[in-house]
Structure formats: C-alpha cells, structure tokens
Write a protein that holds these residues in place. Structure first.
Motif, mmCIF file in Angstrom:
data_model
loop_
_atom_site.group_PDB
_atom_site.id
_atom_site.type_symbol
_atom_site.label_atom_id
_atom_site.label_comp_id
_atom_site.label_asym_id
_atom_site.label_seq_id
_atom_site.Cartn_x
_atom_site.Cartn_y
_atom_site.Cartn_z
ATOM 1 N N ALA A 1 27.602 12.463 60.444
ATOM 2 C CA ALA A 1 27.346 14.149 60.495
ATOM 3 C C ALA A 1 26.099 14.316 60.048
ATOM 4 C CB ALA A 1 28.253 14.663 59.838
ATOM 5 N N ALA A 2 25.319 15.104 60.779
ATOM 6 C CA ALA A 2 23.743 14.999 60.675
ATOM 7 C C ALA A 2 23.166 16.520 60.695
ATOM 8 C CB ALA A 2 22.912 14.226 61.280
ATOM 9 N N GLY A 3 22.086 16.771 59.941
ATOM 10 C CA GLY A 3 21.527 18.158 60.161
ATOM 11 C C GLY A 3 20.469 17.880 61.375
ATOM 12 N N GLU B 1 18.882 19.715 52.572
ATOM 13 C CA GLU B 1 17.489 19.842 52.528
ATOM 14 C C GLU B 1 17.095 21.175 52.170
ATOM 15 O OE1 GLU B 1 18.954 17.873 54.756
ATOM 16 O OE2 GLU B 1 18.267 16.183 53.289
ATOM 17 N N TYR C 1 13.341 20.036 55.384
ATOM 18 C CA TYR C 1 13.676 20.289 56.965
ATOM 19 C C TYR C 1 12.538 20.316 57.691
ATOM 20 C CZ TYR C 1 18.819 20.910 56.290
ATOM 21 O OH TYR C 1 20.007 20.660 55.680
ATOM 22 N N GLY D 1 20.529 12.780 57.613
ATOM 23 C CA GLY D 1 21.769 12.569 57.164
ATOM 24 C C GLY D 1 21.628 11.651 56.031
ATOM 25 N N THR E 1 25.870 18.847 62.881
ATOM 26 C CA THR E 1 26.940 19.825 62.261
ATOM 27 C C THR E 1 26.330 20.991 61.559
ATOM 28 O OG1 THR E 1 26.656 18.574 60.270
ATOM 29 C CG2 THR E 1 28.529 17.881 61.743
ATOM 30 N N ASP E 2 24.861 21.023 61.784
ATOM 31 C CA ASP E 2 24.190 22.295 61.310
ATOM 32 C C ASP E 2 22.645 22.134 61.673
ATOM 33 O OD1 ASP E 2 24.778 20.037 58.710
ATOM 34 O OD2 ASP E 2 22.537 20.883 58.674
HETATM 35 N N1 HPA Z 1 21.222 16.940 55.810
HETATM 36 C C1 HPA Z 1 21.572 15.886 55.223
HETATM 37 N N2 HPA Z 1 22.798 15.410 55.576
HETATM 38 C C2 HPA Z 1 23.556 16.226 56.347
HETATM 39 C C3 HPA Z 1 23.252 17.286 56.861
HETATM 40 C C4 HPA Z 1 21.966 17.942 56.502
HETATM 41 O O1 HPA Z 1 21.700 19.019 57.202
HETATM 42 N N3 HPA Z 1 24.373 17.619 57.592
HETATM 43 C C5 HPA Z 1 25.207 16.681 57.651
HETATM 44 N N4 HPA Z 1 24.877 15.744 56.830
#
Ligand code: HPA
Length: 270
Positions: free
Chosen positions: A111-113, A191, A196, A208, A232-233
């Motif tokens: 999952a990552a921003g 962050e 960001y 992430g 995810t965001d």
């Molecule tokens: N930042 C870092 N890690 C994450 C994020 C994020 O916005 N979303 C999911 N993992």
C-alpha cells in the motif's frame, strides 16, 4: 545468517516437500488475495525457526503454499516492517528463506501514498525503480558470499520483462495500470505535506514503508523481482489531508481484485 536460513528451510521442508518457483509478498490490506490460491499448506510464522512474528493489524502472519495461475507458489501473508522494531536483517529473513527454498521470482505488493498528480486512490502502480530514503540497507554488515556479492548492482532491480508482461496483461483486461518510482521510508508516521512534496520533487511517484529492503535482499541473491503499489491515499492535495491506517486498508481491499488478476496472469505466463 546462512545457518539460520538453513534451519528455517529444514523445518519447512519437513512439512512441505514440493518446489515452488514463485514467491509472493502481500501488503497491508491485501491478505484475502490468498482466497484465489489452491492452498496446500499453511505454516504460521511463529512456528518457523528464526522467523520474526508480524504484529500489525491487517497482517495474518503465515507462509501459504499452494497453486496460483497453474504454478506452485509461496505467499507471505503478512510481512515484517522496519517500523515494527525488527532489524533490516529480520525484515528480509523470509525473502532469504524463500530463495533457499528454490524461489527464483518474487512478486511484491504494498500500500502506498500517491504523489504523482495523475494518480487516484485505488490505482495500481507498477514499480519501475525505487529510492531508498532513510531505510537501513539490509546488506550492512559482513557479506555472506553464499547469498550474493558485497556490492550488488542496482541498475535494474525490477524486471523489465515482467513490467512489460504486466502492461500487456493490463491492456488485455482493460485495466488501468500506472507506472512509477516507489520511495521507501521507515514510517510509521505518514508524511508531512512538506515531505510528500519533497519526495515528489526528488522523483518519486509513490511512497510506502516496505518493499525496498526486501527487494535489495532479493536482488542481492539474484532473484527476478516484480512489485506493485496500490495507491491507498494521495499525499499531495490542497484540501485537508489527514491519512489513517483504516483508510489505507479500505482502499487496498477495494483494489485487491485487480491486483489478484494481474499477479495470477503474470504467474500463468511464466
Ligand atoms: N505514506 C507512507 N506509507 C504509506 C502511505 C503513505 O502515504 N500510504 C500507505 N502506506
């Protein structure tokens, strides 16, 4: 290190004797992926010698052996994060065990921003490169030649061939697939707005708290790596920008069917 890996491998071999060729690491909120597998054996991390134990919500913590896309695979349901307090070496221990079990190709998800302005929540992003920012390199310390070289090349950590295959699978299935650079940070804080922006300026499309250390260990051992982020965001927004773990898990869960399809087809083509 090698002695510990071998002890874990011996234990696993005592319970499961087949020879899977693909390893899969599932990210936050992406655990139900395994419903698509024909499961042959499950081994809780806690049973395996020297395995750390996962603590985060959304991670069930077991190795799952079975069939996906017509191939024998090992899936890690739950992974170890540096922010949980594990050392970098502990984070990558399961990856090393998989390699010693005969795994040559590693597929990872996370999952990552998102920071790329073309991204939306729920998008999948194929990782074509990474930036390791403040993540501790898991290869620090005495090098074990049985694992790989002292100074591994990192010019192509993510297989160009698998990236191309993923793109054509996405196209054939009318699935929108983004591509970009993943920045690995330690977390556990999300962050700040300024961070960001900074991460975007230095060339990252998503950020992430996992994956980079595992990929380094895998590349060190000569594995072929493919990784994908579920966005995810969104990190860069004008309006109020609070991010919660619950929101991350929800978005990951919604995007999971796309990810499953992609991994399954990719494995079927190998
Ligand atoms: N930042 C870092 N890690 C994450 C994020 C994020 O916005 N979303 C999911 N993992």
């Amino acid at each position: 290190m090698v002695t510990k890996i071998e002890a874990a491998v011996r234990f696993i071999r005592g319970l499961y004797t087949d020879n899977p060729s693909v390893g899969i690491v599932l990210g936050s909120g992406l655990g139900s992926f395994t419903a698509e597998m024909t499961i042959e054996k499950e081994i809780p991390y806690g049973d395996i010698p020297h395995f750390p134990v996962s603590t985060v919500e959304g991670h069930s913590g077991k190795l799952i052996f079975g069939v996906l896309g017509g191939k024998k695979v090992i899936a890690m349901a739950g992974r170890f994060h540096f922010y949980e307090g594990y050392s970098a070496e502990e984070v990558v221990f399961p990856i090393r065990v998989m390699k010693f079990l005969g795994i040559e190709t590693l597929l990872l998800s996370n999952a990552a921003g998102g920071m790329n302005t073309n991204f939306e929540v729920g998008d999948l992003m194929v990782i074509n490169d990474h930036i390791s920012l403040f993540t501790v390199n898991p290869l620090i310390g005495e090098n074990s030649d049985a694992l790989g070289p002292r100074f591994p090349d990192m010019s192509e950590p993510y297989s160009k061939q698998l990236i191309a295959a993923a793109k054509s699978i996405a196209k054939a299935n009318h699935l929108d697939l983004k591509e970009g650079v993943y920045c690995g940070v330690t977390g556990p804080t999300f962050e700040t707005r300024a961070e960001y922006k900074f991460l975007h300026i230095i060339g990252s499309d998503a950020v992430g708290m996992s994956t980079v250390q595992e990929v380094i260990a895998a590349v060190h051992m000569g594995m072929t790596v493919f990784a994908i982020s579920v966005i995810t965001d969104l990190g860069i927004r004008e309006e109020e920008n609070k991010i919660t773990h619950a929101e991350v898990l929800e978005a990951a869960g919604k995007a999971e069917p796309k990810l499953t399809l992609l991994f399954k087809e990719l494995i079927a083509q190998m």
